[in-house]
Design an enzyme around this catalytic site. Structure first.
Site, mmCIF file in Angstrom:
data_model
loop_
_atom_site.group_PDB
_atom_site.id
_atom_site.type_symbol
_atom_site.label_atom_id
_atom_site.label_comp_id
_atom_site.label_asym_id
_atom_site.label_seq_id
_atom_site.Cartn_x
_atom_site.Cartn_y
_atom_site.Cartn_z
ATOM 1 N N ASP A 14 0.856 -1.191 0.000
ATOM 2 C CA ASP A 14 0.000 0.000 0.000
ATOM 3 C C ASP A 14 0.890 1.237 0.000
ATOM 4 O O ASP A 14 1.670 1.446 0.928
ATOM 5 C CB ASP A 14 -0.905 -0.026 1.237
ATOM 6 C CG ASP A 14 -2.036 0.985 1.161
ATOM 7 O OD1 ASP A 14 -2.178 1.641 0.114
ATOM 8 O OD2 ASP A 14 -2.773 1.123 2.151
ATOM 9 N N ASP A 108 -2.859 2.517 -6.102
ATOM 10 C CA ASP A 108 -1.843 2.594 -5.050
ATOM 11 C C ASP A 108 -1.746 1.379 -4.142
ATOM 12 O O ASP A 108 -1.034 1.413 -3.140
ATOM 13 C CB ASP A 108 -2.061 3.847 -4.199
ATOM 14 C CG ASP A 108 -3.411 3.850 -3.493
ATOM 15 O OD1 ASP A 108 -4.299 3.089 -3.906
ATOM 16 O OD2 ASP A 108 -3.577 4.620 -2.532
ATOM 17 N N GLU A 109 -2.433 0.296 -4.470
ATOM 18 C CA GLU A 109 -2.295 -0.898 -3.620
ATOM 19 C C GLU A 109 -2.566 -2.164 -4.414
ATOM 20 O O GLU A 109 -3.294 -2.159 -5.407
ATOM 21 C CB GLU A 109 -3.211 -0.824 -2.397
ATOM 22 C CG GLU A 109 -4.682 -0.769 -2.701
ATOM 23 C CD GLU A 109 -5.543 -0.807 -1.446
ATOM 24 O OE1 GLU A 109 -5.241 -1.592 -0.526
ATOM 25 O OE2 GLU A 109 -6.533 -0.050 -1.399
#
Length: 367
Positions: A14, A108-109
């Site tokens: 993350d 983003d993860e």
């Protein structure tokens, strides 16, 4: 005790305050300052906040007015999604150097299954450290990671040592880790559910584990079985490289609040057009239409209807959305409308596990 459940080596990576961190990376003048990505107008909403801003209680999805009130020095920056996508591609390229089993959740993860990996490294912990080091070296950004036996525990673990840290929950530590965990930190337990659990005397994983499956299903419906299982470390969902969406939607926030259904119909037409375009692009159809209504006081209302057949045509979508709009009276003026389609023709039915199955983590499994 049964060992039928697969023990995997899962990493959840993350990025730390991704959008805001990219803006601070590209503009040195923003570094160390409280910034919010999003609109600064009265109708604006925060998409992301830097850690400096979070200290003042600024959070994503917060109205810009409230954010500025919380942090008078807050700097608003316009979102640049093309830039975020560019860096996200760089990060995913790093992931694929280690495994092809990569399931992105957003820009983003992502989850990575490194049980068997391209480096031949038996330690998921060391792989996570190496990935985070490479992300920093190649993009200039920090990432956090969680490492454990399944996606649920890895996801929860990645928040423990944020920012710029990681947490490994070894197989023999899983049950104790979940029992000690505050209920609001369980992935899938939002604020409304957490408040309901508090009223039922559920504050930690141990409290949740003490409740029967019947009790949880009575109070939380289908989610009850999910809570019953995950607190026991049972989450068998594999990392899916080609994630199939469970719903497709479109929504709009308006410059001025709408106070009449008549004014909303034209907006719903535009939203249905956009939804149809997305469905056709992906060659997807669905049966369940959901109308999302966010009021001027930020309360959210959803209304759904399931049809006996799959649809993707905007005329059928808008017809159902209109029916849902008139289903109940409006509670307030409206700032946002959205339409989504679920129960898609891409979904596959999974065979449920036996209700009596449980899990043991006594196997030797080096993390």
């Amino acid at each position: 005790m049964s060992n039928d459940f697969p023990l995997r080596k899962i990493i959840h990576v993350d990025m730390d305050a991704f959008y805001a961190s990219v803006e601070q990376l590209d503009d040195p003048n923003l570094r160390g300052k409280p910034i919010a990505v999003g609109g600064s107008s009265e109708r604006g909403v925060v998409s992301a906040a830097s850690y400096e801003a979070r200290k003042y209680g600024v959070r994503s999805a917060m109205s810009s007015v409230v954010a500025k009130r919380n942090c008078p020095e807050l700097i608003f920056v316009k979102a640049r999604f093309d830039r975020y996508k560019e860096i996200s591609k760089q990060i995913r390229a790093i992931f694929f150097d280690y495994t092809d089993l990569v399931e992105p959740l957003s820009l983003d993860e992502a989850y990575l299954d490194v049980t068997t990996n391209k480096k031949g490294n038996p330690s998921a912990t060391l792989i996570a450290q190496e990935i985070r080091k490479r992300i920093l070296e190649e993009t200039g950004l920090n990432a956090s990671a969680g490492i454990s036996i399944n996606k649920f525990v890895a996801k929860v673990a990645s928040d423990i040592n944020k920012p710029n840290g990681q947490k490994t929950v070894n197989p023999e530590e899983v049950l104790a880790f979940l029992e000690d965990l505050e209920i609001r930190k369980f992935y899938g337990v939002g604020k409304v559910t957490a408040d309901k659990m508090y009223h039922l005397g559920i504050f930690t994983g141990k409290d949740l584990k003490s409740k029967s499956e019947e009790f949880l299903e009575t109070n939380f419906g289908k989610s009850g079985k999910y809570y019953f299982n995950v607190v026991r470390g049972i989450h068998t969902s594999p990392v899916k490289p080609h994630r199939i969406p469970k719903s497709v939607g479109a929504e709009r926030t308006f410059n001025e609040n709408l106070s009449s259904e008549i004014f909303m119909l034209e907006r719903l037409e535009h939203i249905a057009n956009e939804l149809e375009r997305r469905l056709q692009k992906s060659k997807i159809a669905g049966k369940t239409v959901t109308l999302k209504i966010k009021y001027s006081d930020f309360t959210l209302n959803t209304r759904s209807k399931t049809l006996p057949y799959f649809i993707s045509d905007k005329r059928l979508i808008i017809e159902t959305a209109k029916e849902l709009l008139y289903q109940d009276k409006l509670q307030n003026s409206v700032r946002l409308l959205g339409i989504s389609l679920a129960n898609l023709n891409t979904e596959k039915k999974e065979h449920p596990k036996s209700e009596n199955e449980t899990v043991s983590f006594q196997l030797k499994f080096d993390f």
